[in-house]
Design a protein around this motif. Structure first.
Motif, PDB file in Angstrom:
ATOM      1  N   SER A   1       0.823  -1.211   0.000  1.00 20.58           N
ATOM      2  CA  SER A   1       0.000   0.000   0.000  1.00 20.58           C
ATOM      3  C   SER A   1       0.856   1.260   0.000  1.00 20.58           C
ATOM      4  O   SER A   1       0.400   2.318  -0.398  1.00 20.58           O
ATOM      5  CB  SER A   1      -0.927   0.005   1.212  1.00 20.58           C
ATOM      6  N   SER A   2       2.090   1.158   0.458  1.00 21.79           N
ATOM      7  CA  SER A   2       2.991   2.311   0.494  1.00 21.79           C
ATOM      8  C   SER A   2       4.427   1.809   0.400  1.00 21.79           C
ATOM      9  O   SER A   2       4.674   0.604   0.370  1.00 21.79           O
ATOM     10  CB  SER A   2       2.788   3.108   1.785  1.00 21.79           C
ATOM     11  N   GLU A   3       5.352   2.736   0.372  1.00 17.89           N
ATOM     12  CA  GLU A   3       6.775   2.381   0.323  1.00 17.89           C
ATOM     13  C   GLU A   3       7.167   1.736   1.649  1.00 17.89           C
ATOM     14  O   GLU A   3       6.894   2.276   2.719  1.00 17.89           O
ATOM     15  CB  GLU A   3       7.608   3.650   0.078  1.00 17.89           C
ATOM     16  N   LEU A   4       7.793   0.584   1.574  1.00 21.14           N
ATOM     17  CA  LEU A   4       8.223  -0.108   2.785  1.00 21.14           C
ATOM     18  C   LEU A   4       9.560   0.456   3.251  1.00 21.14           C
ATOM     19  O   LEU A   4      10.423   0.771   2.432  1.00 21.14           O
ATOM     20  CB  LEU A   4       8.352  -1.603   2.521  1.00 21.14           C
ATOM     21  N   PRO A   5       9.767   0.546   4.561  1.00 21.63           N
ATOM     22  CA  PRO A   5      11.040   1.049   5.059  1.00 21.63           C
ATOM     23  C   PRO A   5      12.109  -0.036   5.021  1.00 21.63           C
ATOM     24  O   PRO A   5      11.804  -1.231   5.101  1.00 21.63           O
ATOM     25  CB  PRO A   5      10.720   1.445   6.498  1.00 21.63           C
ATOM     26  N   ALA A   6      13.357   0.393   4.896  1.00 24.94           N
ATOM     27  CA  ALA A   6      14.466  -0.544   5.054  1.00 24.94           C
ATOM     28  C   ALA A   6      14.529  -0.934   6.531  1.00 24.94           C
ATOM     29  O   ALA A   6      13.944  -0.261   7.391  1.00 24.94           O
ATOM     30  CB  ALA A   6      15.769   0.099   4.605  1.00 24.94           C
ATOM     31  N   GLU A   7      15.225  -2.001   6.823  1.00 33.08           N
ATOM     32  CA  GLU A   7      15.267  -2.481   8.203  1.00 33.08           C
ATOM     33  C   GLU A   7      15.827  -1.429   9.150  1.00 33.08           C
ATOM     34  O   GLU A   7      15.285  -1.188  10.228  1.00 33.08           O
ATOM     35  CB  GLU A   7      16.093  -3.761   8.289  1.00 33.08           C
ATOM     36  N   ARG A   8      16.907  -0.757   8.767  1.00 37.14           N
ATOM     37  CA  ARG A   8      17.498   0.282   9.625  1.00 37.14           C
ATOM     38  C   ARG A   8      16.530   1.450   9.829  1.00 37.14           C
ATOM     39  O   ARG A   8      16.422   1.992  10.919  1.00 37.14           O
ATOM     40  CB  ARG A   8      18.796   0.806   9.025  1.00 37.14           C
ATOM     41  N   ASP A   9      15.825   1.835   8.771  1.00 38.51           N
ATOM     42  CA  ASP A   9      14.865   2.938   8.879  1.00 38.51           C
ATOM     43  C   ASP A   9      13.720   2.563   9.807  1.00 38.51           C
ATOM     44  O   ASP A   9      13.232   3.397  10.579  1.00 38.51           O
ATOM     45  CB  ASP A   9      14.324   3.316   7.506  1.00 38.51           C
ATOM     46  N   PHE A  10      13.260   1.311   9.737  1.00 40.54           N
ATOM     47  CA  PHE A  10      12.183   0.873  10.613  1.00 40.54           C
ATOM     48  C   PHE A  10      12.622   0.914  12.069  1.00 40.54           C
ATOM     49  O   PHE A  10      11.902   1.415  12.930  1.00 40.54           O
ATOM     50  CB  PHE A  10      11.721  -0.543  10.249  1.00 40.54           C
ATOM     51  N   VAL A  11      13.813   0.408  12.349  1.00 43.50           N
ATOM     52  CA  VAL A  11      14.310   0.417  13.726  1.00 43.50           C
ATOM     53  C   VAL A  11      14.455   1.849  14.223  1.00 43.50           C
ATOM     54  O   VAL A  11      14.098   2.169  15.359  1.00 43.50           O
ATOM     55  CB  VAL A  11      15.639  -0.360  13.827  1.00 43.50           C
ATOM     56  N   ALA A  12      14.950   2.739  13.375  1.00 39.60           N
ATOM     57  CA  ALA A  12      15.096   4.144  13.765  1.00 39.60           C
ATOM     58  C   ALA A  12      13.737   4.795  14.013  1.00 39.60           C
ATOM     59  O   ALA A  12      13.611   5.650  14.899  1.00 39.60           O
ATOM     60  CB  ALA A  12      15.855   4.910  12.688  1.00 39.60           C
TER      61      ALA A  12
END
Length: 177
Positions: A115-126
């Motif tokens: 549904s939208s742009e998925l975050p990279a793993e580092r971006d999600f953790v941040a």
């Protein structure tokens, strides 16, 4: 007449109390001092950009499940559709909601829709890190100046001379063949 003024005074106090209670429920702290505990709610599967890129059309259901995990929703009426929904509400961080739909043709993946742009793993953790202090990890390599500032290690002792005296010989552990 005194009862009418008493009734008006009670009504005024009740209105002020009700307004105060409503403002306490909507604020994040009580009188600017106490912050109430809010339960962290995490539901579904975290699917990152790296995981979604690893999933390719033509993969089997088992391969998709190995990469993305078990879907949150499977519907008996839509057997060829898996829904991955992820929500998180954490105090001090923005709430997040992501929906991913895997569509199958029989046992093979036809498409993966986000549904939208998925975050990279580092971006999600941040994005869910709520620590107020900086938690930068120290560099793992020394700079040239730091290497030069290190003390010089002592030289290893010279190897000992050949042993003096009789040497012992031991019988072999296994018989010769």
């Amino acid at each position: 007449m005194p009862s009418r003024s008493r009734l008006a005074a009670c009504s005024l106090v009740a209105a002020i109390a009700a307004t105060g209670c409503a403002s306490l429920q909507s604020s994040d702290n009580f009188l600017g001092v106490v912050t109430p505990y809010r339960v962290e709610v995490v539901q579904g599967n975290v699917v990152t950009k790296e995981q979604a890129e690893a999933v390719k059309p033509g993969m089997s259901r088992t391969q998709v499940r190995d990469i993305l995990g078990s879907p949150l929703l499977t519907d008996a009426f839509h057997a060829d559709r898996w829904d991955y929904v992820f929500t998180i509400r954490r105090q001090g961080a923005e709430p997040q909601l992501r929906r991913i739909v895997a569509r199958f043709d029989g046992e093979t993946l036809k498409s993966l829709d986000t549904s939208s742009e998925l975050p990279a793993e580092r971006d999600f953790v941040a994005s869910i890190d709520t620590f107020k202090t900086s938690r930068q990890s120290p560099p793992l390599a020394l700079t040239d100046e730091q290497v030069k500032a290190l003390p010089v290690p002592p030289k290893p002792p010279a190897p000992a001379a050949e042993p003096v005296g009789p040497t012992r010989s031991f019988p072999p552990l296994e018989p010769a063949r």
